[in-house]
Design a protein around this motif. Structure first.
Motif, mmCIF file in Angstrom:
data_model
loop_
_atom_site.group_PDB
_atom_site.id
_atom_site.type_symbol
_atom_site.label_atom_id
_atom_site.label_comp_id
_atom_site.label_asym_id
_atom_site.label_seq_id
_atom_site.Cartn_x
_atom_site.Cartn_y
_atom_site.Cartn_z
ATOM 1 N N GLY A 151 0.666 -1.184 0.095
ATOM 2 C CA GLY A 151 0.170 -0.114 -0.133
ATOM 3 C C GLY A 151 0.937 1.166 -0.080
ATOM 4 N N ALA A 152 1.955 1.326 0.563
ATOM 5 C CA ALA A 152 2.711 2.627 0.966
ATOM 6 C C ALA A 152 3.833 2.252 0.039
ATOM 7 C CB ALA A 152 3.106 2.692 2.237
ATOM 8 N N GLU A 153 4.067 3.534 -0.726
ATOM 9 C CA GLU A 153 5.034 3.405 -1.617
ATOM 10 C C GLU A 153 6.530 3.367 -1.121
ATOM 11 O OE1 GLU A 153 4.655 6.221 -4.716
ATOM 12 O OE2 GLU A 153 3.353 5.006 -5.797
ATOM 13 N N THR A 154 6.592 3.918 0.149
ATOM 14 C CA THR A 154 7.702 4.286 1.008
ATOM 15 C C THR A 154 8.399 2.892 1.613
ATOM 16 O OG1 THR A 154 6.691 4.875 2.989
ATOM 17 C CG2 THR A 154 7.639 6.458 1.423
ATOM 18 N N SER A 155 7.521 1.864 1.687
ATOM 19 C CA SER A 155 7.981 0.758 2.463
ATOM 20 C C SER A 155 7.727 -0.746 1.618
ATOM 21 C CB SER A 155 7.039 0.620 3.619
ATOM 22 O OG SER A 155 5.603 0.046 3.287
ATOM 23 N N ILE A 156 8.634 -1.724 2.118
ATOM 24 C CA ILE A 156 8.306 -3.076 1.746
ATOM 25 C C ILE A 156 8.436 -3.975 3.006
ATOM 26 C CG2 ILE A 156 9.547 -4.890 0.550
ATOM 27 C CD1 ILE A 156 10.985 -2.996 -1.211
ATOM 28 N N THR A 157 7.482 -4.766 2.753
ATOM 29 C CA THR A 157 7.124 -5.832 3.900
ATOM 30 C C THR A 157 7.243 -7.357 3.073
ATOM 31 O OG1 THR A 157 5.975 -4.389 5.471
ATOM 32 C CG2 THR A 157 5.824 -7.022 5.746
ATOM 33 N N TYR A 158 8.173 -8.185 3.831
ATOM 34 C CA TYR A 158 8.454 -9.350 3.110
ATOM 35 C C TYR A 158 8.944 -10.317 4.190
ATOM 36 C CZ TYR A 158 9.401 -12.803 -0.603
ATOM 37 O OH TYR A 158 9.359 -14.069 -1.165
ATOM 38 N N GLY A 159 8.030 -11.101 4.629
ATOM 39 C CA GLY A 159 8.518 -12.206 5.928
ATOM 40 C C GLY A 159 8.775 -11.381 7.018
ATOM 41 N N ASN A 160 9.887 -11.622 7.307
ATOM 42 C CA ASN A 160 10.690 -11.143 8.362
ATOM 43 C C ASN A 160 11.177 -9.794 8.118
ATOM 44 O OD1 ASN A 160 10.093 -13.287 10.062
ATOM 45 N ND2 ASN A 160 11.902 -14.332 9.517
ATOM 46 N N ILE A 161 11.167 -9.439 7.031
ATOM 47 C CA ILE A 161 11.845 -8.126 6.586
ATOM 48 C C ILE A 161 10.608 -6.967 6.290
ATOM 49 C CG2 ILE A 161 13.171 -6.837 4.771
ATOM 50 C CD1 ILE A 161 14.460 -9.511 4.448
ATOM 51 N N SER A 162 10.932 -5.725 6.995
ATOM 52 C CA SER A 162 9.963 -4.568 6.646
ATOM 53 C C SER A 162 11.055 -3.492 6.639
ATOM 54 C CB SER A 162 9.065 -4.455 8.130
ATOM 55 O OG SER A 162 8.031 -3.322 7.713
ATOM 56 N N HIS A 163 10.973 -2.934 5.280
ATOM 57 C CA HIS A 163 11.849 -1.918 5.106
ATOM 58 C C HIS A 163 11.157 -0.467 4.812
ATOM 59 C CE1 HIS A 163 15.116 0.267 3.198
ATOM 60 N NE2 HIS A 163 14.305 0.617 2.074
ATOM 61 N N GLN A 164 11.569 0.598 5.413
ATOM 62 C CA GLN A 164 10.926 1.888 5.216
ATOM 63 C C GLN A 164 12.107 3.080 5.171
ATOM 64 O OE1 GLN A 164 7.850 2.638 8.216
ATOM 65 N NE2 GLN A 164 7.185 0.356 8.246
ATOM 66 N N LEU A 165 13.125 2.643 4.707
ATOM 67 C CA LEU A 165 13.995 3.893 4.494
ATOM 68 C C LEU A 165 14.081 4.260 2.922
ATOM 69 C CD1 LEU A 165 17.050 2.385 6.726
ATOM 70 C CD2 LEU A 165 15.165 3.976 7.297
ATOM 71 N N GLY A 166 13.357 4.047 2.357
ATOM 72 C CA GLY A 166 13.445 4.778 0.952
ATOM 73 C C GLY A 166 14.234 3.868 -0.171
#
Length: 231
Positions: A151-166
């Motif tokens: 939903g949010a273009e600034t983040s990626i969620t994948y399994g144990n990984i959640s990225h929100q640093l651009g």
């Protein structure tokens, strides 16, 4: 120059202010810096913003990533714990201009030394778009689409990984799965104004040098990389 630097930091910290990283199991240190970063951002304190960025890096560097099962664009399953090489983990998106400009540099890096480094690119995009863009990558680069639409273009969620640093954000991870360092951003070609133009070749060279500098830290902590990689 000062204004340009502040604009750069503003773009950077618009992503960092809400940063939470779940590459590791310990995220408490990230939230400790969020309020302070917000205050510095609001008052335009570029020196303190730079300091806070270093602080965010301190939160992550030295931590160990959790095992995650990645499903590649070729529909293979890759367990991060099974990767024996050092890892260059890049978070990317198809609509991100610096991400696209970074592809030739990634391919050049993959061609330098395929056996000592595993390059994994996790995309914000789902399978169809990553499959389309996969033709632009060298064969040794592992591409991972998002499991589902984000939903949010600034983040990626994948399994144990959640990225929100651009995007792009690049992590270098050693064979013990320890985060050695990370870097944000990339160089794009085009007219920058004031008579300054960057060609595609120059952008590729800058991005390549950017990645080499990041990987050179593996040598400084006594992890092996071939000499050709850091020339």
């Amino acid at each position: 120059m000062k204004n340009a630097y502040l604009i750069t930091l503003t773009v950077l910290f618009s992503n960092l202010l809400c940063a939470q990283e779940y590459l590791t199991s310990d995220t408490s240190c990230i939230s400790h810096y969020t309020a302070l970063s917000n205050e510095a951002f609001n008052r335009g304190d570029e020196a303190y913003l730079a300091y806070m960025y270093d602080s965010v890096k301190v939160c992550l560097v030295g931590r160990t990533i959790q095992n995650t099962i990645l499903k590649t664009v070729n529909e293979n399953l890759l367990h991060t714990d099974s990767i024996r090489e050092n890892i260059l983990l890049i978070f990317s998106a198809s609509w991100c201009a610096p991400c696209i400009a970074n592809i030739p540099a990634i391919n050049r890096l993959a061609g330098d030394q395929h056996h000592n480094l595993k390059i994994v690119v996790i995309y914000w995009d789902t399978y169809e778009k990553v499959k389309e863009i996969s033709a632009e990558y060298a064969a040794g680069v592992v591409l991972v689409p998002s499991i589902e639409a984000n939903g949010a273009e600034t983040s990626i969620t994948y399994g144990n990984i959640s990225h929100q640093l651009g995007y792009p954000t690049s992590y270098v991870i050693d064979t013990k799965k320890e985060i050695i360092d990370l870097v944000l951003g990339g160089t794009v070609s085009g007219d920058l104004g004031n008579g300054i133009t960057i060609t595609e070749e120059e952008a590729t060279q800058k991005n390549y040098a950017h990645l080499l500098l990041l990987l050179s830290l593996l040598v400084k902590v006594d992890r092996y990389l071939p000499v050709s990689l850091i020339r």
